[in-house]
Design a protein around this motif. Sequence first.
Motif, short mmCIF file in Angstrom:
data_model
loop_
_atom_site.label_atom_id
_atom_site.label_comp_id
_atom_site.label_asym_id
_atom_site.label_seq_id
_atom_site.Cartn_x
_atom_site.Cartn_y
_atom_site.Cartn_z
N ASN A 446 0.82 -1.22 0.00
CA ASN A 446 0.00 0.00 0.00
C ASN A 446 0.85 1.26 0.00
O ASN A 446 0.44 2.30 -0.51
CB ASN A 446 -0.90 0.03 1.24
CG ASN A 446 -2.11 -0.86 1.08
OD1 ASN A 446 -2.28 -1.52 0.07
ND2 ASN A 446 -2.96 -0.88 2.09
N GLY A 447 2.05 1.17 0.59
CA GLY A 447 2.91 2.33 0.69
C GLY A 447 3.33 2.88 -0.66
O GLY A 447 3.71 4.06 -0.78
N LEU A 448 3.26 2.06 -1.71
CA LEU A 448 3.70 2.50 -3.04
C LEU A 448 2.82 3.60 -3.62
O LEU A 448 3.21 4.26 -4.58
CB LEU A 448 3.72 1.30 -4.00
CG LEU A 448 4.77 0.23 -3.71
CD1 LEU A 448 4.52 -1.02 -4.54
CD2 LEU A 448 6.17 0.77 -3.98
N ILE A 449 1.65 3.82 -3.05
CA ILE A 449 0.77 4.85 -3.57
C ILE A 449 1.42 6.23 -3.52
O ILE A 449 1.13 7.09 -4.35
CB ILE A 449 -0.58 4.87 -2.78
CG1 ILE A 449 -1.60 5.77 -3.47
CG2 ILE A 449 -0.36 5.32 -1.35
CD1 ILE A 449 -1.99 5.31 -4.86
N MET A 450 2.34 6.44 -2.56
CA MET A 450 2.98 7.76 -2.45
C MET A 450 3.92 8.03 -3.61
O MET A 450 4.13 9.18 -4.00
CB MET A 450 3.71 7.88 -1.11
CG MET A 450 2.79 7.78 0.09
SD MET A 450 1.45 8.99 0.07
CE MET A 450 2.28 10.43 0.73
N SER A 451 4.51 6.99 -4.17
CA SER A 451 5.37 7.17 -5.35
C SER A 451 4.53 7.64 -6.53
O SER A 451 4.91 8.55 -7.27
CB SER A 451 6.08 5.86 -5.69
OG SER A 451 6.80 5.98 -6.90
#
Length: 559
Positions: A446-451
Motif C-alpha cells: 500500500n505504501g507504493l501509492i505515495m510514489s
Amino acid sequence: MSTHTESLTKQVFTFVSKLYEHGVDDVVISPGSRSTPLAIACERHPHIKTWIHPDERSAAFFALGIIKANQNPVAIICTSGTAASNYTPAVSEAYISKLPLIVVTSDRPHELRNIGAPQAINQVNMFQNFTKFQIDMPLADESEGTINTININMIKAEKHFVGPQRGPVHFNFPFREPLLPDVKLRRYLSSKRKIETKYQKSIDFTNVQNYIEKPRGVVVVGDTQGQDLSQILTYSAIHNIPVLADPLSNLRGLNHPNVIATYDALFKGGLSIEPQFIIRVGQPVVSKQLNNWLKEVKCPQILVQNNDTPDAFPKVPTISVELSPNDFFRQAQDVTPTQNKNWLKKWQAMEKEARALIETHIEEEADEGAAVGSLLKKMTSKDTVFVGNSMPIRDVDTFNIDSKAEIAANRGANGIDGVVSTALGMSVYRKVTLIIGDISFFHDMNGLIMSKAYDLDITIICLNNNGGGIFNYLPQKEEAPEHFEKLFGTPLNLDFQHVAHLFELGYEKFENVSDYKRQTLPQFGSYLYEIMTNRQENTETHRELFGKMKGIQYVNSLR
C-alpha cells in the motif's frame, strides 16, 4: 460566524502554528471527517508541506522516513477510531529509535465516548507504552484556557523533538460538530520559528580515564541517527584503536584505515579476542555475533549515547555517558593510553584478508549476498540505501565493505512492516534505493501509492526467495522439517510484475543474480527490480563464506 467556529479555528490554527514554530515542516494526513479542522489548518499554513496518505499504517512509516532524511520532527494526523490504532507499529518503532514523531489523533467529544457511538474507541493514552508525552486536549471553547493548554503542553512536548529525550508524542483532539474552521481567520496562523540554542556538554572524565588508559581498546559504533562522528576517527587515529563500524553508523564508506567492516564475518569464523576496554557508541548493532561477544566479554564497557534512557542491550555497561559522540571523544583524546600499535595492525591484517574473501564472494557467487554487495558497489555518496529487516540488513552488514552510500533502516523494533513507506518518506529529500525481501515487500505494498501520487523516485530491489529466507538459519529448519515450509518458509508464490503495473513503476525481472549484476541502475524515475533467488542455496553459500574465515591469520591468537 458562530462562537464555536471561531473557537475551533483559533484552537487548531494556533496548534498548527506551534508545530511549525517548533520545527515541523512536513505533516502526513490520512483523510477523515473528524480530523477536518486539523487537516484544513495544516493545508492553510503557508510553510507546512502536507502529504495525503489514505493508509494510516503506511502514512506513519512514511513520516518516519521523512524524519530519518532530515532529522526534523514530523506530524501525522488522522480521524477517530481504528484509524488511530493503525499508527501503533510506527509509533513503537519511533519510540525505540528515538524519532520525533508527533502523533495527532482526532476524537469524538466526551459526550460520545463509551456510549456506543460510531467510530469511537478509547483513544486517551492509547500509545502509552510508546510515547514520551501524551495529552487529551480540551474541547474548543471561548476560554483562554484552551489556548493556554496548547502553549504549555507544547513546551512539555518540545523537549522530545531534539536532544537526549527525543521520541514520539501524542496529542488527542476531541472535536464537536460543525467541524469546518473559518479559513478567513488567518491572524491565528503564525509563521515564526523558535530560535534553537546549541551547547556542548562536558563530564568529569576521571572515572572514564581509569578504564581507557590501557592499550588494547575497541570502539563499537552502531546507528547514531546522523550525528557527526568525526571525533571518533580522530581519537582512533591518535590512540591506534580499531573501530568496529555497524553499517548504520555510515563510517565504512570513509576509507579510514582504523575502521573494521568485516567483524561480523570474522566472529562467525571463530574470532577469539579479549580487549582491555570497549567503548560502545549509539544504538545496539545489527550483528548477532558481535552482540553475543559483547555480552560475554569480561572487560569494562563504556556506553556513549546522546539519550536520557540508555540502551543496556546486549550487556549493562560499566559506565553510561549521556553525551554526543563528538563531545565524548573530543575529551577522550586528552587521555594518554599505553601505546600498542601491534594491536591495531593485527586487526587491519584480519580486515584485509576478510575483505579479500568477501570481494571474491561478491564477484563469483550468485546468491543474495552477492546481489547486495554488487548493488552497494554501484552506489555513490549521493545515494541512500534503505534496507529491509531480516536477511537484507544482515547481508548489508556482511557485504558492505566500503560503500559510499548512506545506509538506513528501521532497526528500533526491527519489524518487516512499513519498510516501503519509510523508504519512500526518505525519498522526499534523498535519492533512495530500497533493498527488501518478498514478504516484507508484500506487507507494505500500500505504501507504493505515495510514489504514484507525488511522483517520488525510488528504485526497489526485491530479493524474491519465495518466503522467509532468514528462518533457514534457525534450528526449526532441521529440527521441525515437516512443519517448516508452512509455518516459517511461508511461500507467497506472487508475481510482483502486477504490483509494478498497478502503481506505475518500471519493472524488470531477473531469473538469477548473475544477470542482475550487469544491470545499470536508473538515475531517475521509479523502478521495481525483482530478483529470483533460492533460499536453500543462499544459506549454503553464506555458510561456506563464513567457514573460510576460520583460516584467517590471528583469528585464534588475538590477545
